[in-house]
Design an enzyme around this catalytic site. Structure first.
Site, PDB file in Angstrom:
ATOM      1  N   ARG A  90       0.762  -1.255   0.010  1.00 29.73           N
ATOM      2  CA  ARG A  90       0.100  -0.085  -0.027  1.00 29.73           C
ATOM      3  C   ARG A  90       0.933   1.304   0.235  1.00 29.73           C
ATOM      4  O   ARG A  90       0.676   2.288  -0.680  1.00 29.73           O
ATOM      5  CB  ARG A  90      -0.808   0.104   1.254  1.00 29.73           C
ATOM      6  CG  ARG A  90      -1.772   1.093   1.340  1.00 29.73           C
ATOM      7  CD  ARG A  90      -3.028   0.690   2.414  1.00 29.73           C
ATOM      8  NE  ARG A  90      -3.794   1.868   2.526  1.00 29.73           N
ATOM      9  CZ  ARG A  90      -3.880   2.806   3.622  1.00 29.73           C
ATOM     10  NH1 ARG A  90      -2.869   2.767   4.202  1.00 29.73           N
ATOM     11  NH2 ARG A  90      -4.714   3.619   3.541  1.00 29.73           N
ATOM     12  N   ASP A 150     -18.420   3.636   1.464  1.00 29.78           N
ATOM     13  CA  ASP A 150     -18.377   2.561   2.367  1.00 29.78           C
ATOM     14  C   ASP A 150     -19.830   2.765   3.340  1.00 29.78           C
ATOM     15  O   ASP A 150     -20.546   1.682   3.714  1.00 29.78           O
ATOM     16  CB  ASP A 150     -17.329   2.702   3.415  1.00 29.78           C
ATOM     17  CG  ASP A 150     -15.890   2.725   2.878  1.00 29.78           C
ATOM     18  OD1 ASP A 150     -15.648   1.704   2.220  1.00 29.78           O
ATOM     19  OD2 ASP A 150     -15.457   3.565   2.504  1.00 29.78           O
ATOM     20  N   ARG A 153     -22.503   1.194   1.558  1.00 29.01           N
ATOM     21  CA  ARG A 153     -22.421  -0.023   1.392  1.00 29.01           C
ATOM     22  C   ARG A 153     -23.020  -0.675   2.991  1.00 29.01           C
ATOM     23  O   ARG A 153     -23.769  -1.701   3.063  1.00 29.01           O
ATOM     24  CB  ARG A 153     -21.113  -0.677   1.286  1.00 29.01           C
ATOM     25  CG  ARG A 153     -20.467  -0.654   0.176  1.00 29.01           C
ATOM     26  CD  ARG A 153     -18.953  -0.631  -0.028  1.00 29.01           C
ATOM     27  NE  ARG A 153     -18.445  -0.952  -1.171  1.00 29.01           N
ATOM     28  CZ  ARG A 153     -17.205  -0.405  -1.696  1.00 29.01           C
ATOM     29  NH1 ARG A 153     -16.396   0.101  -0.823  1.00 29.01           N
ATOM     30  NH2 ARG A 153     -16.671  -0.728  -2.752  1.00 29.01           N
ATOM     31  N   HIS A 177     -10.391   5.392   4.645  1.00 38.38           N
ATOM     32  CA  HIS A 177     -11.146   4.514   3.867  1.00 38.38           C
ATOM     33  C   HIS A 177     -10.188   3.396   3.441  1.00 38.38           C
ATOM     34  O   HIS A 177      -9.158   3.701   2.732  1.00 38.38           O
ATOM     35  CB  HIS A 177     -11.275   5.377   2.467  1.00 38.38           C
ATOM     36  CG  HIS A 177     -11.837   4.521   1.316  1.00 38.38           C
ATOM     37  ND1 HIS A 177     -12.706   3.890   1.211  1.00 38.38           N
ATOM     38  CD2 HIS A 177     -11.164   4.184   0.239  1.00 38.38           C
ATOM     39  CE1 HIS A 177     -13.227   3.103   0.097  1.00 38.38           C
ATOM     40  NE2 HIS A 177     -12.106   3.317  -0.539  1.00 38.38           N
TER      41      HIS A 177
END
Length: 316
Positions: A90, A150, A153, A177
């Protein structure tokens, strides 16, 4: 729709083209511009969208590999960046996309210095921090799309389990996030009923364990979609269009986006998603947002996770 509003979407890949498509069919902006250095790809995406413009609400779309196409934008959504490669960390991805973000901001500020900037390029929170620091713009003017998607969701999952409309579910995903995001269960409700008190046929629908499992499902949602189809694009396109509408429509809507925080629950200098008022001047954190002690600890842990990523970025 603001009659003369202009949205520029930077990046003509799966996400950028989906943002443009969603904004076009929703009528989020009067004028849409698509910018990408890949001229042939950009032209093809714009043609495909323009060919269907008869069936939308009057939005026009143009595109170019010349940054001039973004001139005088009211809002810019940045989706351009490298995708995470197999085996790439990442932090490595963040380093690559930070360089791209700095280059883009330098170009964009020359043609749209007054625009609101929404960063979607992943990892979006560190990229918002890079963009805000590089640009010198106030934090309200540069923020990431954060946990807007999110949160959607989560509400979809809760509504499905409770058998109610998604618009009746009031719950928020906040923080990074990414893997350290979490739900604000202490204030979550369906209508006026606290989430843990909601019943169906006389039986409580949720337990704390089932709610934690739903949070895990939200965290893993993107990975599941990517595994099946290679990318997430439709939902982020729709959620980005929703942010655009809040800005261009001066709606002062409550959305979970991530500006760089300043003395928010003791957190400074980190772009974290918290409930924000989003309107024509950008995003402003709602400082009165209540957190339980456990949630506050999670928020601060999430801040440290992001700080470590940004501290590890190469300069320039």
């Amino acid at each position: 729709m603001n009659r003369n509003s202009k949205l520029t979407v930077v990046g003509a890949g799966a996400v950028g083209s989906s943002v443009a498509y969603a904004a076009m069919i929703r009528g989020s902006a009067r004028h849409i511009a698509l910018y990408d250095i890949a001229a042939e790809k950009t032209e093809a995406e714009v043609l495909d969208l323009a060919h269907g413009s008869q069936f939308t609400g009057g939005t026009d779309i143009v595109g170019s590999s010349d940054i001039e196409v973004a001139r005088d934008s009211d809002i810019v959504v940045i989706t351009a960046g490298a995708k995470q490669k197999p085996g790439q960390s990442r932090r490595e991805l963040a380093d690559t996309n930070a360089r791209i973000t700095r280059t883009l901001m330098e170009q964009l500020l020359s043609v749209a210095p007054e625009a609101i900037y929404v960063i979607v390029t992943n990892p979006c929170d560190p990229m918002a921090m890079v963009a805000q620091e590089f640009s010198g713009l106030p934090a309200n003017q540069v923020f990431s799309s954060g946990t807007t998607l999110d949160t959607s969701r989560l509400r979809w999952l809760l509504a499905d389990r409770a058998d109610v409309s998604r618009t009746s579910v009031h719950a928020h995903i906040v923080g990074e996030h990414g893997d350290s995001e979490f739900a604000l269960w202490s204030t979550a409700s369906i209508g006026t009923v606290p989430i843990l008190e909601w019943t169906r046929d006389g039986q409580k629908v949720f337990t704390r364990e089932s709610l934690d499992a739903l949070t895990d499902e939200v965290r893993g949602a993107a990975y599941k979609v990517i595994q099946g189809k290679g990318a997430t694009n439709y939902a982020i396109g729709l959620s980005s269009a929703r942010i655009v509408e809040a800005v261009l429509g001066a709606q002062n809507a409550v959305l979970n986006v991530a500006p760089v925080l300043s003395d928010f629950q003791g957190i400074d200098g980190v772009a974290l998603s918290v409930p924000c008022i989003v309107g024509e001047d950008g995003a402003f954190p709602i400082r009165e947002t209540p957190f339980s002690d456990d949630e506050l600890t999670k928020l601060r842990d999430s801040a440290e996770t992001l700080r470590e990523v940004v501290d590890g970025l190469s300069a320039g």
